[in-house]
Design a protein around this motif. Structure first.
Motif, PDB file in Angstrom:
ATOM      1  N   GLU A 217       0.375  -1.245   0.456  1.00  0.00           N
ATOM      2  CA  GLU A 217       0.222  -0.274   0.005  1.00  0.00           C
ATOM      3  C   GLU A 217       0.479   1.452  -0.153  1.00  0.00           C
ATOM      4  O   GLU A 217       0.615   2.646  -0.376  1.00  0.00           O
ATOM      5  CB  GLU A 217      -0.757  -0.028   1.285  1.00  0.00           C
ATOM      6  CG  GLU A 217      -1.678   0.841   1.400  1.00  0.00           C
ATOM      7  CD  GLU A 217      -2.782   1.501   0.130  1.00  0.00           C
ATOM      8  OE1 GLU A 217      -3.012   2.256  -0.387  1.00  0.00           O
ATOM      9  OE2 GLU A 217      -2.833   0.033  -0.515  1.00  0.00           O
ATOM     10  N   LEU A 218       2.105   1.746   0.770  1.00  0.00           N
ATOM     11  CA  LEU A 218       3.118   2.481   0.449  1.00  0.00           C
ATOM     12  C   LEU A 218       3.710   2.060  -0.435  1.00  0.00           C
ATOM     13  O   LEU A 218       3.781   4.070  -1.231  1.00  0.00           O
ATOM     14  CB  LEU A 218       4.310   2.055   1.673  1.00  0.00           C
ATOM     15  CG  LEU A 218       5.074   3.403   2.033  1.00  0.00           C
ATOM     16  CD1 LEU A 218       4.774   3.944   2.474  1.00  0.00           C
ATOM     17  CD2 LEU A 218       6.064   2.436   2.605  1.00  0.00           C
ATOM     18  N   LEU A 219       4.280   1.604  -0.859  1.00  0.00           N
ATOM     19  CA  LEU A 219       4.501   1.883  -2.231  1.00  0.00           C
ATOM     20  C   LEU A 219       3.668   2.584  -3.613  1.00  0.00           C
ATOM     21  O   LEU A 219       3.977   3.557  -4.209  1.00  0.00           O
ATOM     22  CB  LEU A 219       4.988   0.408  -3.014  1.00  0.00           C
ATOM     23  CG  LEU A 219       6.258  -0.499  -2.872  1.00  0.00           C
ATOM     24  CD1 LEU A 219       6.334  -1.521  -3.040  1.00  0.00           C
ATOM     25  CD2 LEU A 219       7.022   0.433  -3.170  1.00  0.00           C
ATOM     26  N   HIS A 220       2.383   1.975  -3.411  1.00  0.00           N
ATOM     27  CA  HIS A 220       1.546   2.623  -4.459  1.00  0.00           C
ATOM     28  C   HIS A 220       1.051   3.775  -3.375  1.00  0.00           C
ATOM     29  O   HIS A 220       0.710   5.030  -4.928  1.00  0.00           O
ATOM     30  CB  HIS A 220      -0.670   1.595  -4.266  1.00  0.00           C
ATOM     31  CG  HIS A 220       0.085   0.354  -4.439  1.00  0.00           C
ATOM     32  ND1 HIS A 220       0.202   0.330  -6.289  1.00  0.00           N
ATOM     33  CD2 HIS A 220      -0.283  -0.642  -4.098  1.00  0.00           C
ATOM     34  CE1 HIS A 220      -0.399  -1.458  -6.724  1.00  0.00           C
ATOM     35  NE2 HIS A 220      -0.419  -1.445  -5.329  1.00  0.00           N
ATOM     36  N   THR A 221       0.596   3.892  -2.795  1.00  0.00           N
ATOM     37  CA  THR A 221       0.746   5.669  -2.801  1.00  0.00           C
ATOM     38  C   THR A 221       1.812   6.389  -2.598  1.00  0.00           C
ATOM     39  O   THR A 221       1.420   7.574  -3.615  1.00  0.00           O
ATOM     40  CB  THR A 221       0.671   5.427  -0.627  1.00  0.00           C
ATOM     41  OG1 THR A 221      -0.417   5.078   0.247  1.00  0.00           O
ATOM     42  CG2 THR A 221      -0.057   7.551   0.005  1.00  0.00           C
ATOM     43  N   ASN A 231       4.715  14.949   2.737  1.00  0.00           N
ATOM     44  CA  ASN A 231       3.853  14.422   4.172  1.00  0.00           C
ATOM     45  C   ASN A 231       3.879  12.623   4.956  1.00  0.00           C
ATOM     46  O   ASN A 231       3.786  12.702   5.931  1.00  0.00           O
ATOM     47  CB  ASN A 231       2.069  15.005   4.478  1.00  0.00           C
ATOM     48  CG  ASN A 231       3.117  16.661   4.170  1.00  0.00           C
ATOM     49  OD1 ASN A 231       2.792  17.392   4.654  1.00  0.00           O
ATOM     50  ND2 ASN A 231       1.201  16.732   3.279  1.00  0.00           N
ATOM     51  N   ILE A 232       4.876  12.484   4.030  1.00  0.00           N
ATOM     52  CA  ILE A 232       4.629  10.766   3.949  1.00  0.00           C
ATOM     53  C   ILE A 232       6.085   9.965   4.551  1.00  0.00           C
ATOM     54  O   ILE A 232       7.045  10.336   4.137  1.00  0.00           O
ATOM     55  CB  ILE A 232       4.847   9.570   2.581  1.00  0.00           C
ATOM     56  CG1 ILE A 232       3.354  10.572   2.184  1.00  0.00           C
ATOM     57  CG2 ILE A 232       4.791   8.579   2.523  1.00  0.00           C
ATOM     58  CD1 ILE A 232       3.189   9.762   0.868  1.00  0.00           C
ATOM     59  N   LYS A 233       5.987   9.777   6.214  1.00  0.00           N
ATOM     60  CA  LYS A 233       6.702   9.594   6.429  1.00  0.00           C
ATOM     61  C   LYS A 233       7.450   7.999   5.867  1.00  0.00           C
ATOM     62  O   LYS A 233       6.506   6.858   6.106  1.00  0.00           O
ATOM     63  CB  LYS A 233       6.885   9.420   8.420  1.00  0.00           C
ATOM     64  CG  LYS A 233       5.678  11.044   9.072  1.00  0.00           C
ATOM     65  CD  LYS A 233       7.773  12.213   8.385  1.00  0.00           C
ATOM     66  CE  LYS A 233       6.147  13.154   8.944  1.00  0.00           C
ATOM     67  NZ  LYS A 233       7.650  14.480   9.249  1.00  0.00           N
ATOM     68  N   LYS A 235      10.318   4.986   6.720  1.00  0.00           N
ATOM     69  CA  LYS A 235      11.754   4.834   7.445  1.00  0.00           C
ATOM     70  C   LYS A 235      12.662   3.882   6.737  1.00  0.00           C
ATOM     71  O   LYS A 235      11.892   3.315   5.402  1.00  0.00           O
ATOM     72  CB  LYS A 235      11.674   3.773   8.416  1.00  0.00           C
ATOM     73  CG  LYS A 235      10.242   4.592   9.400  1.00  0.00           C
ATOM     74  CD  LYS A 235      10.141   3.456  10.491  1.00  0.00           C
ATOM     75  CE  LYS A 235       9.354   4.442  11.624  1.00  0.00           C
ATOM     76  NZ  LYS A 235       8.627   3.318  12.984  1.00  0.00           N
ATOM     77  N   LYS A 236      13.467   4.109   6.385  1.00  0.00           N
ATOM     78  CA  LYS A 236      14.742   3.395   6.300  1.00  0.00           C
ATOM     79  C   LYS A 236      14.738   1.793   5.944  1.00  0.00           C
ATOM     80  O   LYS A 236      14.727   1.381   4.465  1.00  0.00           O
ATOM     81  CB  LYS A 236      16.132   3.981   6.493  1.00  0.00           C
ATOM     82  CG  LYS A 236      17.262   3.695   4.887  1.00  0.00           C
ATOM     83  CD  LYS A 236      18.485   3.600   5.327  1.00  0.00           C
ATOM     84  CE  LYS A 236      19.667   3.964   4.400  1.00  0.00           C
ATOM     85  NZ  LYS A 236      21.113   4.596   4.721  1.00  0.00           N
ATOM     86  N   GLU A 237      14.637   1.168   6.073  1.00  0.00           N
ATOM     87  CA  GLU A 237      14.608   0.048   7.006  1.00  0.00           C
ATOM     88  C   GLU A 237      13.151  -0.899   5.980  1.00  0.00           C
ATOM     89  O   GLU A 237      13.475  -1.711   4.951  1.00  0.00           O
ATOM     90  CB  GLU A 237      14.259  -0.984   8.259  1.00  0.00           C
ATOM     91  CG  GLU A 237      12.959   0.020   8.775  1.00  0.00           C
ATOM     92  CD  GLU A 237      13.535   1.262   9.697  1.00  0.00           C
ATOM     93  OE1 GLU A 237      13.294   1.228  10.714  1.00  0.00           O
ATOM     94  OE2 GLU A 237      14.699   1.685   9.478  1.00  0.00           O
ATOM     95  N   ILE A 238      12.177   0.340   5.870  1.00  0.00           N
ATOM     96  CA  ILE A 238      11.344  -0.242   5.261  1.00  0.00           C
ATOM     97  C   ILE A 238      11.837  -0.677   3.253  1.00  0.00           C
ATOM     98  O   ILE A 238      11.245  -0.566   2.460  1.00  0.00           O
ATOM     99  CB  ILE A 238      10.287   0.818   5.226  1.00  0.00           C
ATOM    100  CG1 ILE A 238       9.295   0.571   6.717  1.00  0.00           C
ATOM    101  CG2 ILE A 238       8.689   0.474   3.937  1.00  0.00           C
ATOM    102  CD1 ILE A 238       8.777  -0.559   6.412  1.00  0.00           C
ATOM    103  N   VAL A 239      12.511   1.145   3.557  1.00  0.00           N
ATOM    104  CA  VAL A 239      12.982   1.305   1.816  1.00  0.00           C
ATOM    105  C   VAL A 239      14.007  -0.490   1.253  1.00  0.00           C
ATOM    106  O   VAL A 239      14.197  -0.595   0.327  1.00  0.00           O
ATOM    107  CB  VAL A 239      13.982   2.252   1.883  1.00  0.00           C
ATOM    108  CG1 VAL A 239      14.104   2.554   0.486  1.00  0.00           C
ATOM    109  CG2 VAL A 239      12.536   3.959   1.930  1.00  0.00           C
TER     110      VAL A 239
END
Length: 565
Positions: A217-221, A231-233, A235-239
């Motif tokens: 969902e974050l990739l789509h957002t 405004n989207i937070k 985290k590096k570990e997510i990337v």
């Protein structure tokens, strides 16, 4: 790996019988999958025809048949035109189908027709590998881009690039495992579609895992919001996690490619290409009937043709500066009466140019194109002409569905009185225009003189065509009318030659349509050339008068002889 269960032959045959009822089937085939976690075969149902998209209802009905006959196989429904298109474009999946496919059923005529249109397997292989490697080049570039953005802590750009690359890789996997790249889909949709033919990619995102669902969902957002993602937070570990997913997918996609590549390379070593006789080009065709057949195919492909009749030909030596091969000594012009369902503007001109080009000048055509509904015209002379050509000409093509229409054409007796009356009015107009030109009133402006002479030649041609053939054209360019006249008076070609640049300029001036006066400007033709054009027109009209006078004398003499008898 997901194993594919092959049902007994009896169930297959029953399924195929029902499929033939459901759709117009060209072939049903099995070919090996054995890649991306799938083992066994894929069933391909090839429909005859060309569909923009296979309707979902067709899949729904086919699904019920598969359930009824307990056949559990991944399957595809495609049309024959799509198979041809995919192979010509270079598609590794369809190449593997072509090389390893085993027909369970085939409509011999339709299947052979499709196979004859397929390109050579080796050329497909080279084009397909080039295409896939280009796609991998894009994927590698985006992978490096994502790594760069990660290094500069540009998390939004990194996720955006990762998302784009995953979608691209799904496209590559789709082409390699099912022959089609599904575009415009979300990651969840793409993964769901891909899993049927490539179950190994179920591991990419576990949609039952809340953390991985949130990552998707974050990739789509990020993609939907770009470039307004401040405004989207993130985290590096997510990337990093997303990047690892992308790298895993890139590695697996390469694996699929190498598996499909190896299968095709192995199959090519033993594949027997069907022997295809290279069709003779129109420009190389010597036999006139074969040439007419090829010409008719060009016409049928371009317009909805009901019938084609040849009612004459003229042979001529080619000019010395012709681009035609030196071993071809002359050209042949066929006179063709064509009936179509409808009437396309400029059909005669456009098709004649296409045929001339394809034959490199070896064959040319004068096309008389009419709507088939005109067979019921009330114009007696036109009816007489149609009847005469249909009954006495050479039938080159007849649509079987229209056979009744042409077989029921009634015999026509010609009444010359309307043609002679028509001739009288054409002669009156011609004489008035020639007197106007001879007075020299418009000689200072060549554009206007050219238009007047254009009408002189047009009126003379229409008079001859009506008298000698009984025909009334529906296309009126000067070159076209002169071509028709050459059918009954070949020497007409000598009055307006096209050997020199001066000849071409003069003919161009003669061919100008009246509407061009709206945009005419400075004179571009010399006085000498205009005088030459006027002289040629006078000689042409004199020739026409001689031909018509003799024809009328012969007709009156024939009538007198018949009355005495």
């Amino acid at each position: 790996m997901d194993a594919i269960v092959i049902p007994p032959e009896k169930e297959f045959q029953a399924l195929i019988n029902d499929l033939e009822v459901l759709m117009d089937v060209t072939a049903v085939t099995l070919h090996e999958s054995n890649t991306a976690g799938k083992t066994g075969d894929i069933l391909t149902i090839i429909m005859e025809g060309n569909f923009y998209e296979i309707a979902s209802e067709m899949y729904d009905r086919a699904e019920k048949l598969f359930e009824r006959h307990s056949v559990q196989l991944p399957y595809k429904i495609v049309d024959s035109a799509d198979v041809i298109h995919k192979l010509k474009d270079g598609n590794l999946y369809y190449l593997k189908w072509y090389l390893t496919g085993r027909p369970l059923f085939k409509n011999d005529a339709a299947y052979t027709k499709m196979i004859e249109k397929l390109p050579a397997a080796q050329s497909v292989f080279l084009k397909a590998t080039k295409h896939v490697l280009q796609m991998f080049g894009k994927a590698d570039a985006m992978s490096r881009g994502a790594q760069h953005y990660m290094g500069t802590n540009s998390h939004q750009l990194a996720l955006l690039t990762i998302h784009q690359n995953i979608i691209l890789l799904f496209g590559i996997v789709g082409e390699l495992t099912s022959g089609k790249a599904y575009s415009g889909k979300s990651i969840n949709d793409q993964q769901g579609i891909t899993e049927e033919f490539a179950p190994a990619f179920r591991k990419l995102f576990d949609r039952t895992n809340p953390a991985e669902a949130a990552l998707v969902e974050l990739l789509h957002t990020v993609t939907r919001s770009f470039p307004y993602t401040g405004n989207i937070k993130i985290k590096k570990e997510i990337v990093v996690t997303a990047y690892k997913k992308m790298q895993w997918m890139l590695k697996e996609t390469r694996k699929v490619y190498n598996e499909q590549l190896s299968s095709c390379e192995e199959a090519l070593t033993t594949f027997q290409e069907s022997v295809r006789e290279k069709p003779l080009k129109l420009s190389d065709t010597i036999d006139e009937n074969t040439a007419l057949d090829k010409i008719s195919r060009i016409i049928i492909k371009a317009i909805k043709t009901e019938a084609i009749y040849c009612f004459g030909k003229n042979e001529a030596l080619l000019p010395k500066d012709s681009l035609v091969d030196e071993d071809i000594k002359g050209s042949i012009n066929f006179y063709l009466l064509v009936f179509e369902d409808g009437l396309t503007p400029n059909t005669a001109h456009d098709l004649a140019g296409k045929i001339r080009s394809k034959s490199k000048g070896r064959y040319t055509v004068t096309l008389l194109v009419h709507n088939v509904a005109e067979l019921g015209t009330e114009q007696a002379d036109q009816n007489y002409f149609f009847y005469k050509v249909i009954c006495s000409g050479q039938q080159v093509y007849l649509n079987p569905e229209s056979q009744t229409i042409f077989n029921s054409v009634m015999p026509q007796q010609r009444n010359l009185a309307p043609a002679i009356e028509y001739l009288h009015y054409r002669n009156t107009i011609t004489n008035i225009l020639l007197e106007h030109v001879a007075d020299g009133y418009d000689s200072s402006y060549t554009h206007l003189t050219g238009i007047l002479l254009h009408h002189v030649v047009e009126q003379a041609c229409l008079a001859m065509i009506r008298l000698f053939l009984g025909y009334s054209p529906n296309y009126f360019s000067i070159g076209y009318l002169l071509e028709i006249c050459e059918h009954f008076s070949p020497e007409i070609a000598n009055f307006f030659p096209t050997q020199t640049e001066s000849d071409l300029r003069i003919l161009k001036q003669l061919s100008r349509q009246p509407w061009t006066l709206r945009y005419s400007g400075k004179d571009m033709v010399s006085t000498d050339e205009m005088e030459l054009l006027e002289g040629r027109c006078n000689e042409f009209v004199a020739h026409v008068h001689t031909l018509i006078s003799k024809a009328l004398e012969d007709m009156h003499g024939k009538d007198k002889s018949e009355n005495q008898n």
